[in-house]
Design a protein around this motif. Structure first.
Motif, PDB file in Angstrom:
ATOM      1  N   ILE A   1       9.347   5.938  11.892  1.00 28.39           N
ATOM      2  CA  ILE A   1       8.613   6.651  12.935  1.00 28.39           C
ATOM      3  C   ILE A   1       7.295   7.148  12.354  1.00 28.39           C
ATOM      4  O   ILE A   1       7.284   7.828  11.325  1.00 28.39           O
ATOM      5  N   GLN A   2       6.189   6.800  13.007  1.00 26.84           N
ATOM      6  CA  GLN A   2       4.897   7.248  12.513  1.00 26.84           C
ATOM      7  C   GLN A   2       4.524   8.583  13.135  1.00 26.84           C
ATOM      8  O   GLN A   2       4.544   8.728  14.363  1.00 26.84           O
ATOM      9  N   GLY A   3       4.181   9.559  12.295  1.00 26.66           N
ATOM     10  CA  GLY A   3       3.713  10.832  12.826  1.00 26.66           C
ATOM     11  C   GLY A   3       3.909  11.969  11.841  1.00 26.66           C
ATOM     12  O   GLY A   3       4.329  11.771  10.697  1.00 26.66           O
ATOM     13  N   ASP A   4       3.607  13.168  12.312  1.00 30.40           N
ATOM     14  CA  ASP A   4       3.628  14.376  11.503  1.00 30.40           C
ATOM     15  C   ASP A   4       5.060  14.903  11.396  1.00 30.40           C
ATOM     16  O   ASP A   4       5.729  15.125  12.406  1.00 30.40           O
TER      17      ASP A   4
ATOM     18  N   PRO B   1      -0.696   5.467   8.530  1.00 29.15           N
ATOM     19  CA  PRO B   1      -0.521   4.203   9.265  1.00 29.15           C
ATOM     20  C   PRO B   1      -0.462   2.985   8.338  1.00 29.15           C
ATOM     21  O   PRO B   1       0.177   1.984   8.670  1.00 29.15           O
ATOM     22  N   ASP B   2      -1.102   3.092   7.164  1.00 29.01           N
ATOM     23  CA  ASP B   2      -1.080   1.949   6.232  1.00 29.01           C
ATOM     24  C   ASP B   2       0.317   1.666   5.702  1.00 29.01           C
ATOM     25  O   ASP B   2       0.594   0.574   5.218  1.00 29.01           O
TER      26      ASP B   2
ATOM     27  N   MET C   1       0.811  -1.217   0.000  1.00 33.99           N
ATOM     28  CA  MET C   1       0.000   0.000   0.000  1.00 33.99           C
ATOM     29  C   MET C   1       0.851   1.276   0.000  1.00 33.99           C
ATOM     30  O   MET C   1       0.404   2.318  -0.443  1.00 33.99           O
ATOM     31  N   ALA C   2       2.066   1.189   0.536  1.00 37.87           N
ATOM     32  CA  ALA C   2       2.866   2.402   0.728  1.00 37.87           C
ATOM     33  C   ALA C   2       3.436   2.932  -0.582  1.00 37.87           C
ATOM     34  O   ALA C   2       3.906   2.156  -1.427  1.00 37.87           O
ATOM     35  N   PHE C   3       3.445   4.254  -0.728  1.00 41.47           N
ATOM     36  CA  PHE C   3       4.047   4.880  -1.892  1.00 41.47           C
ATOM     37  C   PHE C   3       5.558   4.657  -1.857  1.00 41.47           C
ATOM     38  O   PHE C   3       6.179   4.672  -0.804  1.00 41.47           O
ATOM     39  N   GLY C   4       6.145   4.482  -3.051  1.00 44.73           N
ATOM     40  CA  GLY C   4       7.592   4.311  -3.112  1.00 44.73           C
ATOM     41  C   GLY C   4       7.952   2.897  -3.517  1.00 44.73           C
ATOM     42  O   GLY C   4       8.656   2.181  -2.819  1.00 44.73           O
TER      43      GLY C   4
END
Lengths: 273, 141
Positions: free
Chosen positions: A189-192, A167-168, A111-114
């Motif tokens: 690291i997940q976040g803004d 999160p995906d 699902m992730a871009f890249g």
């Protein structure tokens, strides 16, 4: 396995036609424009299915056709290629085979871009080889699959913060980092990015393959996070936005040192002027 | 992640039961996305609603990455589940198959609310009531 495609063009009662397909044994339905399309195996009685749909929605048109047998668990892979940019190659696991692990980034397309299939990913990969210095501390903003973070680690970065909001993407990024053997230097690291960047600062190199509007908002945070002599690579910028982006960078005290253009996308490496 | 959309696929799949065989494979395969990854993710997100038919909208990006959003089941599906009905009436005006209370309408309207273009629970309830009547349910006042 032998499959038959059933294409229903509902009339007055789409919901009833849909319910009838499931009741008759469909395992899923594709809403193809106005039509409801499913495929059923030989265990499903096609006459009974057609009769059930017509009973539920008397005006419905029902067509059936034999479906060539395709193993979609394998067939989708034919659309994914390996991409080489300079000394680096991005490849899915089934094409990575005998390639040199030091120069190959193995990405499981999920699902992730890249995945390497996009010009902006390749733009950063190209510029990264020009501007990354061994030992650099790197922050990758909008890391997606972590493809760029992994590339930075393979090129000699001492530590890389792969920051991603979605999160995906996180599970895919972590699996890719582990599969490439760069779990030491790379942390997902997940976040803004705007909130996390000050926490991973100072860094020597920021990678931002996002969108030009988001990059412009992040420019002050990126500048603040850079150690003296720090650099950044910006991508996700359409060639039609290039002049505007150049002006924004210049206005914020950046100097473009290298560029990469492919298809409709412009990527740039820059330093604090 | 400069995401350019290259495909959009709408499916209805029983919760927790997506698999790469047709019709999921046939619909998503030509888009070139990782079908097993979709099935695993769909199943893990929906397993708690086991078996209920869920609409799902999959957006495919230029680099073959993708995302999807789950929608709420159709009102008719929720009504049948709530009332334990096998199916609706073939002739909803004449043959009534059951009745639905205001409390049941409200419960379903609350589930459907995120997908309905309604600004109040009352208008969502009247849309659900319309679906109920068209499948042969009496709506209790």
């Amino acid at each position: 396995m032998s499959w038959t495609t059933v294409r229903v063009r509902p009339s007055a009662d789409r919901e009833a036609a849909l319910a009838a397909l499931f009741a008759a044994g469909a395992l899923g339905v594709h809403e193809d424009g106005d039509a409801l399309v499913t495929q059923v195996d030989a265990s499903v009685d096609l006459e009974a299915l057609t009769a059930a749909v017509r009973a539920a929605d008397p005006g419905a048109a029902v067509e059936t056709a034999r479906l060539p047998d395709v193993d979609w668990t394998e067939a989708w892979k034919r659309g994914v290629r390996a991409h080489t940019v300079g000394a680096l190659t991005v490849a899915p696991p089934w094409l990575a085979g005998a390639a040199d692990p030091a120069r190959t980034i193995v990405i499981e397309p999920e699902m992730a871009f890249g995945t390497g299939e996009h010009a902006t990913t390749r733009g950063v990969l190209g510029l990264l080889q020009q501007v990354l210095r061994p030992g650099d501390r790197v922050a990758d903003l909008g890391a997606g699959s972590a493809v760029l973070s992994i590339a930075a680690a393979k090129l000699g970065a001492s530590r890389v913060a792969a920051i991603e909001l979605d999160p995906d993407a996180i599970g895919n990024a972590e699996a890719n980092v582990a599969a490439n053997g760069v779990g030491g230097p790379v942390r997902v690291i997940q976040g803004d990015a705007a909130l996390l960047l000050p926490l991973v600062a100072p860094v020597d190199l920021v990678l931002a393959n996002i969108l030009s509007s988001v990059i412009r908002e992040l420019l002050p945070a990126i500048a603040a996070a850079l150690a003296p002599g720090g650099r950044a690579i910006f991508s996700g910028i359409m060639t039609s936005e290039r002049d505007e982006m150049r002006a924004a960078l210049a206005g914020a005290g950046w100097r473009v040192t290298a560029e990469y253009e492919e298809e409709a996308w412009w990527s740039a490496a820059a330093v604090r002027a | 992640m400069a995401k350019k959309v290259t495909g959009f696929v709408k499916l209805q799949i029983p919760a927790g039961r997506a698999n790469p065989a047709p019709p999921v494979g046939t619909a998503l395969g030509p888009q070139g996305i990782n079908i097993m990854a979709f099935c695993k993710e769909f199943n893990s997100r929906t397993q708690s609603q086991d078996g209920i038919i869920l609409p799902v909208e999959i957006t495919i990006f230029a680099d073959k990455s993708f995302t999807f959003i789950l929608k709420t089941p159709p009102a008719a599906v929720l009504l049948k589940k709530e009332l334990g009905l096998e199916k609706g009436s073939g002739q909803p005006n004449r043959n009534k198959v059951g009745s639905v209370t205001r409390a049941q309408l409200r419960k379903i309207a609350e589930i459907k609310m995120p997908d309905l273009n309604c600004d109040s629970i009352e208008s969502a309830m009247s849309m659900v009531a319309g679906a109920a009547r068209s499948m042969g349910l009496e709506v209790a006042d």
